[in-house]
Design a protein around this motif. Structure first.
Motif, PDB file in Angstrom:
ATOM      1  N   THR A 187       0.837  -1.195   0.000  1.00  0.00           N
ATOM      2  CA  THR A 187       0.000   0.000   0.000  1.00  0.00           C
ATOM      3  C   THR A 187       0.873   1.246   0.000  1.00  0.00           C
ATOM      4  O   THR A 187       1.810   1.358   0.808  1.00  0.00           O
ATOM      5  CB  THR A 187      -0.931   0.026   1.228  1.00  0.00           C
ATOM      6  N   TRP A 188       0.552   2.187  -0.896  1.00  0.00           N
ATOM      7  CA  TRP A 188       1.296   3.434  -1.039  1.00  0.00           C
ATOM      8  C   TRP A 188       0.578   4.571  -0.297  1.00  0.00           C
ATOM      9  O   TRP A 188      -0.617   4.464   0.023  1.00  0.00           O
ATOM     10  CB  TRP A 188       1.446   3.782  -2.515  1.00  0.00           C
ATOM     11  N   PRO A 189       1.286   5.688  -0.062  1.00  0.00           N
ATOM     12  CA  PRO A 189       0.667   6.814   0.661  1.00  0.00           C
ATOM     13  C   PRO A 189      -0.575   7.390  -0.012  1.00  0.00           C
ATOM     14  O   PRO A 189      -1.428   7.967   0.667  1.00  0.00           O
ATOM     15  CB  PRO A 189       1.798   7.856   0.713  1.00  0.00           C
ATOM     16  N   ASP A 190      -0.703   7.261  -1.337  1.00  0.00           N
ATOM     17  CA  ASP A 190      -1.891   7.795  -2.018  1.00  0.00           C
ATOM     18  C   ASP A 190      -3.076   6.826  -1.959  1.00  0.00           C
ATOM     19  O   ASP A 190      -4.123   7.081  -2.552  1.00  0.00           O
ATOM     20  CB  ASP A 190      -1.582   8.153  -3.467  1.00  0.00           C
ATOM     21  N   GLY A 191      -2.920   5.724  -1.237  1.00  0.00           N
ATOM     22  CA  GLY A 191      -3.997   4.752  -1.101  1.00  0.00           C
ATOM     23  C   GLY A 191      -4.005   3.672  -2.163  1.00  0.00           C
ATOM     24  O   GLY A 191      -4.812   2.733  -2.085  1.00  0.00           O
ATOM     25  N   SER A 192      -3.140   3.763  -3.158  1.00  0.00           N
ATOM     26  CA  SER A 192      -3.091   2.709  -4.174  1.00  0.00           C
ATOM     27  C   SER A 192      -2.534   1.432  -3.558  1.00  0.00           C
ATOM     28  O   SER A 192      -1.724   1.468  -2.628  1.00  0.00           O
ATOM     29  CB  SER A 192      -2.264   3.145  -5.385  1.00  0.00           C
ATOM     30  N   LYS A 193      -2.989   0.305  -4.104  1.00  0.00           N
ATOM     31  CA  LYS A 193      -2.657  -0.994  -3.499  1.00  0.00           C
ATOM     32  C   LYS A 193      -2.418  -2.043  -4.579  1.00  0.00           C
ATOM     33  O   LYS A 193      -3.063  -2.031  -5.623  1.00  0.00           O
ATOM     34  CB  LYS A 193      -3.792  -1.454  -2.587  1.00  0.00           C
ATOM     35  N   PHE A 194      -1.465  -2.926  -4.300  1.00  0.00           N
ATOM     36  CA  PHE A 194      -1.172  -4.068  -5.173  1.00  0.00           C
ATOM     37  C   PHE A 194      -1.194  -5.319  -4.315  1.00  0.00           C
ATOM     38  O   PHE A 194      -0.407  -5.470  -3.390  1.00  0.00           O
ATOM     39  CB  PHE A 194       0.196  -3.898  -5.826  1.00  0.00           C
ATOM     40  N   LYS A 195      -2.116  -6.244  -4.619  1.00  0.00           N
ATOM     41  CA  LYS A 195      -2.182  -7.533  -3.938  1.00  0.00           C
ATOM     42  C   LYS A 195      -1.343  -8.515  -4.755  1.00  0.00           C
ATOM     43  O   LYS A 195      -1.791  -9.023  -5.781  1.00  0.00           O
ATOM     44  CB  LYS A 195      -3.626  -7.986  -3.800  1.00  0.00           C
ATOM     45  N   PHE A 196      -0.126  -8.745  -4.303  1.00  0.00           N
ATOM     46  CA  PHE A 196       0.845  -9.469  -5.125  1.00  0.00           C
ATOM     47  C   PHE A 196       0.605 -10.977  -5.072  1.00  0.00           C
ATOM     48  O   PHE A 196       0.335 -11.549  -4.016  1.00  0.00           O
ATOM     49  CB  PHE A 196       2.268  -9.129  -4.708  1.00  0.00           C
ATOM     50  N   PRO A 197       0.716 -11.641  -6.232  1.00  0.00           N
ATOM     51  CA  PRO A 197       0.551 -13.099  -6.284  1.00  0.00           C
ATOM     52  C   PRO A 197       1.889 -13.809  -6.069  1.00  0.00           C
ATOM     53  O   PRO A 197       2.922 -13.398  -6.591  1.00  0.00           O
ATOM     54  CB  PRO A 197       0.040 -13.326  -7.710  1.00  0.00           C
ATOM     55  N   LEU A 198       1.867 -14.880  -5.309  1.00  0.00           N
ATOM     56  CA  LEU A 198       3.052 -15.697  -5.080  1.00  0.00           C
ATOM     57  C   LEU A 198       2.787 -17.125  -5.527  1.00  0.00           C
ATOM     58  O   LEU A 198       1.646 -17.567  -5.591  1.00  0.00           O
ATOM     59  CB  LEU A 198       3.414 -15.720  -3.590  1.00  0.00           C
ATOM     60  N   TYR A 199       3.870 -17.845  -5.817  1.00  0.00           N
ATOM     61  CA  TYR A 199       3.722 -19.282  -6.000  1.00  0.00           C
ATOM     62  C   TYR A 199       3.176 -19.891  -4.711  1.00  0.00           C
ATOM     63  O   TYR A 199       3.496 -19.431  -3.606  1.00  0.00           O
ATOM     64  CB  TYR A 199       5.069 -19.927  -6.321  1.00  0.00           C
ATOM     65  N   ARG A 200       2.384 -20.927  -4.849  1.00  0.00           N
ATOM     66  CA  ARG A 200       1.765 -21.544  -3.679  1.00  0.00           C
ATOM     67  C   ARG A 200       2.793 -22.018  -2.657  1.00  0.00           C
ATOM     68  O   ARG A 200       2.595 -21.893  -1.451  1.00  0.00           O
ATOM     69  CB  ARG A 200       0.883 -22.719  -4.109  1.00  0.00           C
ATOM     70  N   SER A 201       3.909 -22.554  -3.128  1.00  0.00           N
ATOM     71  CA  SER A 201       4.924 -23.066  -2.208  1.00  0.00           C
ATOM     72  C   SER A 201       5.586 -21.959  -1.404  1.00  0.00           C
ATOM     73  O   SER A 201       6.214 -22.223  -0.371  1.00  0.00           O
ATOM     74  CB  SER A 201       5.989 -23.841  -2.984  1.00  0.00           C
ATOM     75  N   GLU A 202       5.448 -20.711  -1.827  1.00  0.00           N
ATOM     76  CA  GLU A 202       6.084 -19.610  -1.102  1.00  0.00           C
ATOM     77  C   GLU A 202       5.420 -19.352   0.245  1.00  0.00           C
ATOM     78  O   GLU A 202       6.040 -18.796   1.152  1.00  0.00           O
ATOM     79  CB  GLU A 202       6.072 -18.341  -1.949  1.00  0.00           C
ATOM     80  N   GLY A 203       4.156 -19.720   0.373  1.00  0.00           N
ATOM     81  CA  GLY A 203       3.486 -19.576   1.662  1.00  0.00           C
ATOM     82  C   GLY A 203       4.192 -20.387   2.735  1.00  0.00           C
ATOM     83  O   GLY A 203       4.336 -19.945   3.881  1.00  0.00           O
ATOM     84  N   GLN A 204       4.657 -21.573   2.370  1.00  0.00           N
ATOM     85  CA  GLN A 204       5.371 -22.417   3.320  1.00  0.00           C
ATOM     86  C   GLN A 204       6.728 -21.808   3.669  1.00  0.00           C
ATOM     87  O   GLN A 204       7.155 -21.833   4.824  1.00  0.00           O
ATOM     88  CB  GLN A 204       5.545 -23.822   2.745  1.00  0.00           C
ATOM     89  N   HIS A 205       7.402 -21.256   2.667  1.00  0.00           N
ATOM     90  CA  HIS A 205       8.694 -20.609   2.920  1.00  0.00           C
ATOM     91  C   HIS A 205       8.508 -19.418   3.867  1.00  0.00           C
ATOM     92  O   HIS A 205       9.309 -19.193   4.778  1.00  0.00           O
ATOM     93  CB  HIS A 205       9.315 -20.141   1.603  1.00  0.00           C
TER      94      HIS A 205
END
Length: 203
Positions: A163-181
């Motif tokens: 989230t940036w100061p102007d309120g813009s937002k990026f919900k970034f996608p990860l590989y599923r295995s990255e959740g475990q990492h």
């Protein structure tokens, strides 16, 4: 498949690069380049391209996209019993016109093997190129975008949002295995242990 693609050699090269830049502990996470984020930003199309540009190319792309969608829907109708929109994009980028998030997103388009790297004071997107190849044959990782405090946007690793100061937002996608990492860096109440835990087991 994700385990094969996220080879430790690529992660280590990204971490080494950014630790050398920032002199801080880092967390490197492999982003899913196959996820095309949808945009809800004035002046941008759903796919993130600028409205009013590349109109001829856009015209022919829409025709090709429509024909492909028709073929896929006919196939689904006869095999799966239903139709849908095979090109639907999940809205992952939001903000006002000229959103601050767009600088990162426009540079992310170039990446073939994007990694999101964060530290206590910094954030970056690094490209290693395709992670299908042998790490020994890969080009050195390249920094596509980075920001440091006080200009660095806020990142929430639990919700996977920047989230940036102007309120813009990026919900970034990860590989599923990255959740475990990522789990090995979580402390109580999702606080971040920047050096990680050694008791989390193999990825």
């Amino acid at each position: 498949m994700d385990r094969i693609l996220v080879r430790p050699e690529f992660r280590e090269s990204v971490e080494q690069l950014m630790r050398g830049q920032w002199r801080e502990p880092v967390i490197a996470l492999r982003m899913d380049e196959n996820c095309d984020p949808g945009f809800d930003v004035p002046g941008r199309r759903l796919d993130g391209t600028v409205k009013g540009k590349r109109l001829v190319r856009r015209f022919f792309w829409n025709i090709a996209r429509g024909m492909a969608g028709l073929v896929i829907n006919v196939f689904m109708l006869f095999t799966a019993g239903g139709v849908g929109n095979p090109f639907r994009r999940e809205i992952r980028v939001t903000g006002p016109a000229d959103a601050m998030a767009l600088d990162l997103l426009d540079k992310l388009r170039r990446a073939k093997g994007p990694w999101l790297v964060c530290s206590p004071s910094s954030l970056a997107v690094v490209d290693t190129g395709s992670t299908y190849m042998d790490p020994a044959d890969a080009e050195p990782p390249r920094i596509l975008w980075q920001a440091r405090k006080p200009q660095c946007p806020e990142i929430n690793l639990r919700t996977r949002a920047i989230t940036w100061p102007d309120g813009s937002k990026f919900k970034f996608p990860l590989y599923r295995s990255e959740g475990q990492h990522l789990q090995k860096y979580y402390g109580p109440s999702y606080t971040i242990d920047w050096h990680g835990r050694s008791d989390s087991g193999p990825e």
